[in-house]
Design a protein around this motif. Structure first.
Motif, PDB file in Angstrom:
ATOM      1  N   TRP A  13      81.168  62.246 101.609  1.00  0.00           N
ATOM      2  CA  TRP A  13      81.502  61.391 100.466  1.00  0.00           C
ATOM      3  C   TRP A  13      81.707  62.205  99.200  1.00  0.00           C
ATOM      4  N   ALA A  69      85.193  63.269  99.316  1.00  0.00           N
ATOM      5  CA  ALA A  69      86.096  62.138  99.063  1.00  0.00           C
ATOM      6  C   ALA A  69      86.169  61.827  97.577  1.00  0.00           C
ATOM      7  N   LEU A  98      88.590  57.452 109.222  1.00  0.00           N
ATOM      8  CA  LEU A  98      87.344  57.484 108.459  1.00  0.00           C
ATOM      9  C   LEU A  98      86.123  57.498 109.369  1.00  0.00           C
ATOM     10  N   GLY A 117      84.842  51.884 110.859  1.00  0.00           N
ATOM     11  CA  GLY A 117      85.910  52.328 109.963  1.00  0.00           C
ATOM     12  C   GLY A 117      86.179  51.335 108.849  1.00  0.00           C
ATOM     13  N   TYR A 169      83.549  51.919 106.197  1.00  0.00           N
ATOM     14  CA  TYR A 169      83.864  53.093 105.387  1.00  0.00           C
ATOM     15  C   TYR A 169      85.057  52.842 104.470  1.00  0.00           C
ATOM     16  N   GLN A 170      86.037  52.117 104.986  1.00  0.00           N
ATOM     17  CA  GLN A 170      87.222  51.827 104.185  1.00  0.00           C
ATOM     18  C   GLN A 170      86.868  50.927 103.000  1.00  0.00           C
ATOM     19  N   MET A 190      85.122  53.026 100.561  1.00  0.00           N
ATOM     20  CA  MET A 190      86.055  53.934  99.883  1.00  0.00           C
ATOM     21  C   MET A 190      86.864  53.197  98.816  1.00  0.00           C
TER      22      MET A 190
END
Length: 192
Positions: A87, A90, A132, A152, A155-156, A159
């Protein structure tokens, strides 16, 4: 570089500098160094060109983020350290002015409800979720596809939230460690 490629590059430049709705066909032709008629010849419309440029810009960003987020971690790390470090990478990608402009434009497109572009972006989401989940070490080739999509998606969503927070107030955007601590607190509350 041919006219078609020049138009895509010109449209990407305009997306970053002016956004989706403020870019004109003339802006793109000027940035690309080609005639205005070339847009119709190669893409049929300015919107089709803009949609392709947006798709390509997001693909390129995805590759760059994947590289940054999959950077080798020093020595053996546990799941929490991997999560925080990934992270951290990111969040760091959001410091780039081009990346910030791309996400501002993407949020602009979401608010405009451009059906063709929203459809194209929607198709990209499955791949993004899988990527992801893999980057965070939550999936591999043996993981059930439904599980990959669920993890995913988590995580998306995280994000997109981190990106929005970073756009609003970069100084207070969460770090990788902040997110790891929060996930641990939530997991404790859920009884895991």
């Amino acid at each position: 570089m041919g006219n078609r490629e020049a138009l895509i590059e010109g449209a990407k430049t305009c997306l970053m500098e002016k956004g989706y709705s403020r870019t004109t066909a003339r802006d793109i032709a000027t940035a690309a160094g080609v005639s205005l008629a070339a847009i119709g010849y190669h893409f049929g419309s300015k919107e089709a060109l803009m949609n392709e440029a947006m798709r390509q810009a997001l693909d390129e960003w995805g590759v760059d983020v994947g590289k940054a987020m999959s950077a080798e971690l020093p020595g053996e790390v546990d799941g929490r350290e991997r999560f925080a470090a990934t992270w951290g990478q990111a969040v760091k990608t959001l410091e780039s002015p081009q990346t910030r402009a791309l996400w501002v434009t993407q949020f602009e497109v979401l608010s405009m409800h451009v059906p063709e572009l929203l459809e194209a972006l929607s198709k990209m989401q499955g791949e993004a979720r899988e990527g992801l989940a893999t980057l965070f070490g939550s999936a591999d080739e043996n993981t059930d596809p439904d599980t990959v999509q669920q993890v995913g998606t988590f995580y998306q969503a995280l994000m997109l939230g981190v990106i929005a927070l970073s756009l609003f107030d970069p100084e207070k955007a969460p770090t990788g460690d902040d997110l790891a601590k929060a996930i641990q607190l939530v997991a404790t509350q859920l009884g895991s």
